[in-house]
Write a protein that holds these residues in place. Structure first.
Motif, PDB file in Angstrom:
ATOM      1  N   GLY A 285       0.805  -1.213   0.000  1.00 40.04           N
ATOM      2  CA  GLY A 285       0.000   0.000   0.000  1.00 40.04           C
ATOM      3  C   GLY A 285       0.837   1.262   0.000  1.00 40.04           C
ATOM      4  N   ALA A 286       0.159   2.392  -0.073  1.00 39.26           N
ATOM      5  CA  ALA A 286       0.841   3.687  -0.091  1.00 39.26           C
ATOM      6  C   ALA A 286       1.688   3.861   1.159  1.00 39.26           C
ATOM      7  CB  ALA A 286      -0.186   4.804  -0.183  1.00 39.26           C
ATOM      8  N   GLY A 287       2.899   4.386   0.985  1.00 38.43           N
ATOM      9  CA  GLY A 287       3.769   4.662   2.124  1.00 38.43           C
ATOM     10  C   GLY A 287       4.394   3.447   2.758  1.00 38.43           C
ATOM     11  N   SER A 288       4.275   2.290   2.123  1.00 37.25           N
ATOM     12  CA  SER A 288       4.767   1.043   2.727  1.00 37.25           C
ATOM     13  C   SER A 288       6.255   0.814   2.483  1.00 37.25           C
ATOM     14  CB  SER A 288       3.984  -0.148   2.165  1.00 37.25           C
ATOM     15  OG  SER A 288       4.215  -0.270   0.777  1.00 37.25           O
ATOM     16  N   GLY A 289       6.841   1.573   1.572  1.00 33.82           N
ATOM     17  CA  GLY A 289       8.230   1.312   1.206  1.00 33.82           C
ATOM     18  C   GLY A 289       8.328   0.217   0.161  1.00 33.82           C
ATOM     19  N   LYS A 290       7.423   0.246  -0.817  1.00 31.71           N
ATOM     20  CA  LYS A 290       7.447  -0.753  -1.880  1.00 31.71           C
ATOM     21  C   LYS A 290       8.770  -0.720  -2.637  1.00 31.71           C
ATOM     22  CE  LYS A 290       5.273   0.456  -5.505  1.00 31.71           C
ATOM     23  NZ  LYS A 290       6.492   0.772  -6.302  1.00 31.71           N
ATOM     24  N   THR A 291       9.221   0.480  -2.982  1.00 36.38           N
ATOM     25  CA  THR A 291      10.473   0.586  -3.722  1.00 36.38           C
ATOM     26  C   THR A 291      11.656   0.136  -2.874  1.00 36.38           C
ATOM     27  OG1 THR A 291       9.533   2.438  -4.966  1.00 36.38           O
ATOM     28  CG2 THR A 291      11.911   2.134  -5.090  1.00 36.38           C
ATOM     29  N   THR A 292      11.565   0.377  -1.573  1.00 36.78           N
ATOM     30  CA  THR A 292      12.615  -0.108  -0.670  1.00 36.78           C
ATOM     31  C   THR A 292      12.707  -1.626  -0.730  1.00 36.78           C
ATOM     32  OG1 THR A 292      12.380   1.773   0.823  1.00 36.78           O
ATOM     33  CG2 THR A 292      13.365  -0.222   1.738  1.00 36.78           C
ATOM     34  N   SER A 293      11.541  -2.290  -0.712  1.00 34.40           N
ATOM     35  CA  SER A 293      11.539  -3.755  -0.816  1.00 34.40           C
ATOM     36  C   SER A 293      12.096  -4.209  -2.155  1.00 34.40           C
ATOM     37  CB  SER A 293      10.116  -4.293  -0.627  1.00 34.40           C
ATOM     38  OG  SER A 293       9.704  -4.152   0.708  1.00 34.40           O
ATOM     39  N   LEU A 294      11.748  -3.499  -3.215  1.00 36.80           N
ATOM     40  CA  LEU A 294      12.263  -3.853  -4.538  1.00 36.80           C
ATOM     41  C   LEU A 294      13.794  -3.748  -4.553  1.00 36.80           C
ATOM     42  CD1 LEU A 294      10.822  -2.835  -7.961  1.00 36.80           C
ATOM     43  CD2 LEU A 294      13.210  -2.381  -7.483  1.00 36.80           C
ATOM     44  N   ILE A 295      14.317  -2.672  -3.993  1.00 35.89           N
ATOM     45  CA  ILE A 295      15.782  -2.486  -3.947  1.00 35.89           C
ATOM     46  C   ILE A 295      16.432  -3.544  -3.062  1.00 35.89           C
ATOM     47  CG2 ILE A 295      17.586  -0.915  -3.114  1.00 35.89           C
ATOM     48  CD1 ILE A 295      15.610   1.363  -4.074  1.00 35.89           C
TER      49      ILE A 295
END
Length: 648
Positions: A33-43
């Motif tokens: 969801g929004a603000g979850s750090g999705k891109t952080t997890s991807l990285i």
């Protein structure tokens, strides 16, 4: 390795590592969801593959692919993995072109078939024109048929094809639409394409997967079904943040996949997170947890924040009432920044591209041309600067002039080298380079003069100048309108009339009317629009800020000022009844305006890091207050009416 890769792992991250380190690696779908750090997890996922599988990948001369939505996002992700050469990060269009670019004979055959299909569509439309169809619609149809006939006759002479912003088949250029149609088709139909993909990229991540087109998702899933023991496919996204209709939204998981949910929200303080969960409750039901916290020496503590909604009449005093709301908020929160109105330093206003932003920023005519009576493809593409009429200005003219004004010769030359055939390697080998550069310098200076604020030069004047200078190849669709005779009759303040009940050729008639108005617009209005698109003003489109975040957010809901039938806050809140078409879609299990608007509202409200103010302008304030209370979107003490701001 960046700070994002070093952040504390969440449960979702640990599940992700499990997928990547299984034997064989397991494909997955992460919903974050929004603000979850999705891109952080991807990285973190990319970093984990580098740490655990680098030697094997190097030995086999393979890479990790990561495809995302924009060039900016691709650059940020690649920087976050330390620009590691094992990682190939690009936009979806660039990635697909990279896969297919060596198959030139197949591309030529596909283009020829594509032209035949376009010709068939145009001729069929011409045969079905009724007596009410305007002559200019017929003229435009004839010009397009002649253009594609010419291309069909010359396509065999094209030596090779490349990928550009818009299609120009005779000059060997495929556009965005071509790539997104052609390459998934090749992957689905040709086993060799699937095999080549996994031989080069045994790991493939798709960022913002909800915005990926269905045919691309189907093609990648086909690779996984056939070659899943040698291929790890990972989707990172959030169906609730799908805004554009071309995106697939929800993705079903394949056999043996893992579904990973990342429920945290690290961005929004508790009051805003409660609003976000209330909006999402009637969507997919995901409940986000945690909220924004601050870390001290002793422990973590929740950050302060606020969320309020004002329900106000949609009369002529909108601007005045917004000022009053800002003043109320400044006093309530003891925060004078709410008084300011300077770019992104103060309060970010989120609107559905409506006249408030266009008028204040000076692109009212441009907005009206591509919005009021324009086809939906123009309206939707105008939101993010992707509709083809604006492309030459947004991607060439304005960046070129900006670079020239700053005296940045390197950027000027790079722009010209990337887009101008006059600086191609083959051309430069045959001419005096110094003279060519002088010629391009004069071109840039003339263009800069034409685009000066207050100039009466029109969009048509600028486009004709570019075309006649041969500096860049314009989209053939633009050229077809420059060749179309001027309208004989102009009414309604400069907008040609389009017959509302005209059935045959209606979309084309709307497009012609919109382009007539667009070409007459002062070209200098693009500066305000450009500022708007680049978030250099207090305004942003509600559709254009996904992934962004701001301390203070003011969301303006105003159906009266917009003409986007795809979204309606009055319908979403139950203030206005659904149309017959909405009800028909609901009966057939199709998406309605309710779902689209809910997602848009969720994206807007979850941008706020500290304070969220929503202003709803509506015809029935009493009913609106009742409906909002009934939906429990905001607590009762956070719902305000006009009386509370009148004395501010």
């Amino acid at each position: 390795m960046t700070s994002r890769a070093l952040q504390k792992d969440t449960e979702a991250d640990r599940e992700l590592y499990s997928c990547l380190n299984s034997l064989p690696p397991r494909s997955f779908l992460m919903v974050a969801g929004a603000g979850s750090g999705k891109t952080t997890s991807l990285i973190k996922g990319l970093t984990e593959i580098i740490n655990q599988h680098a030697e094997r990948l190097k030995l086999r001369r393979q890479k990790i692919a990561c495809i995302t939505y924009t060039e900016i996002a691709a650059g940020e992700i690649w920087a976050d993995v330390g620009k590691n050469p094992l990682v190939h990060v690009s936009t979806i269009h660039s990635f697909l072109w990279f896969l297919v670019r060596s198959f030139q004979s197949d591309i030529r055959a596909w283009v020829a078939k594509r032209i035949d299909e376009k010709l068939e569509e145009l001729r069929k439309a011409s045969m079905n024109f009724g007596p009410r169809v305007q002559q200019r619609t017929r003229d435009k149809n004839k010009i397009d048929i002649d253009r594609y006939d010419q291309q069909r006759n010359q396509i065999g002479k094209v030596r090779s094809f490349t990928y550009g912003t818009g299609s120009d088949y005779v000059n060997g250029i495929l556009g965005h639409d071509d790539i997104i149609k052609m390459v998934p088709q090749f992957i689905l139909e040709r086993p060799l394409m699937r095999r080549l993909l996994i031989q080069q990229y045994p790991f493939l991540f798709v960022d913002e997967s909800q915005d990926t087109t269905e045919n691309v998702v189907d093609a990648l899933k086909a690779v996984d079904r056939e070659l899943g023991d040698q291929f790890c496919l990972g989707f990172f996204g959030d169906p609730m943040q799908r805004i554009y209709l071309t995106g697939i939204g929800e993705i079903s998981i394949g056999l043996g996949w893992s579904q990973i949910t990342k429920p945290e929200n690290f961005r929004c303080p508790s009051p805003i997170l409660s609003v976000a969960n209330a909006i999402r409750r009637d969507g997919d039901g995901l409940i986000q947890i945690q909220g924004r916290v601050a870390e001290t020496e002793d422990n973590l503590h929740a950050m302060d924040g606020s969320a309020h909604i004002f329900i106000l009449p949609n009369d002529e005093k909108r601007d005045q009432r917004i000022i009053q709301v800002r003043s109320w908020t400044a006093k309530k929160n003891d925060d004078p920044i709410w008084y300011t109105d300077e770019g992104n330093k103060g309060v970010k206003l989120l609107v559905i591209v409506h006249r408030m932003a266009a008028k204040r920023l000076g692109f009212g005519d441009l907005y009206s041309a591509l919005n009021d009576k324009a086809p939906e493809k123009f309206k939707n593409g105008f939101l993010d600067g992707t509709t083809w009429p604006v492309y030459p200005f947004i991607n060439f003219v304005l960046p070129l002039i900006n670079a020239s004004k700053k005296g940045n010769e390197f950027d000027v030359i790079q722009l010209l080298r990337n887009q101008s055939p006059l600086l191609s390697r083959d051309t430069l080998s045959k001419i005096n380079v110094e003279e060519r550069l002088s010629e391009l310098r004069r071109f840039t200076e003339s263009l800069q003069e034409m685009m000066e604020v207050g100039s009466d030069v029109t969009n048509a004047d600028v486009l004709r100048f570019i075309h006649e200078s041969n500096v860049v190849n314009l989209d053939p669709r633009v050229l077809s309108y420059l060749k179309l005779p001027s309208p004989a009759k102009v009414e309604n303040g400069g907008n040609p009339i389009v017959t509302e009940n005209e059935n045959d050729g209606e979309d084309l008639s709307k497009e012609i009317a919109a382009m007539d108005a667009f070409l007459r617009c002062p070209a200098s209005q693009f500066w305000g629009y450009y500022k708007y698109l680049n978030n250099d003003s207090p305004f942003s489109t509600q559709q254009g800020i996904k992934g962004a975040e701001f301390e203070r957010v003011l969301v303006i809901l105003d159906d009266d000022e917009g003409t986007h039938v795809q979204f309606s806050y009055d319908k979403y809140l139950g203030i206005k009844a659904l149309s017959d078409k909405d009800l028909e879609n609901r009966r057939e299990g199709k998406e309605t305006v309710i779902e689209r608007t809910r997602r848009l509202f969720y994206v807007c409200c979850t941008r706020a890091l500290k304070d969220l103010i929503v202003v709803l302008f509506t015809t029935d304030v009493v009913l609106a207050k009742h409906k909002i209370a009934e939906l429990k979107l905001f607590p009762s003490d956070a719902i305000h009416l006009q009386e509370e701001i009148e004395d501010i």
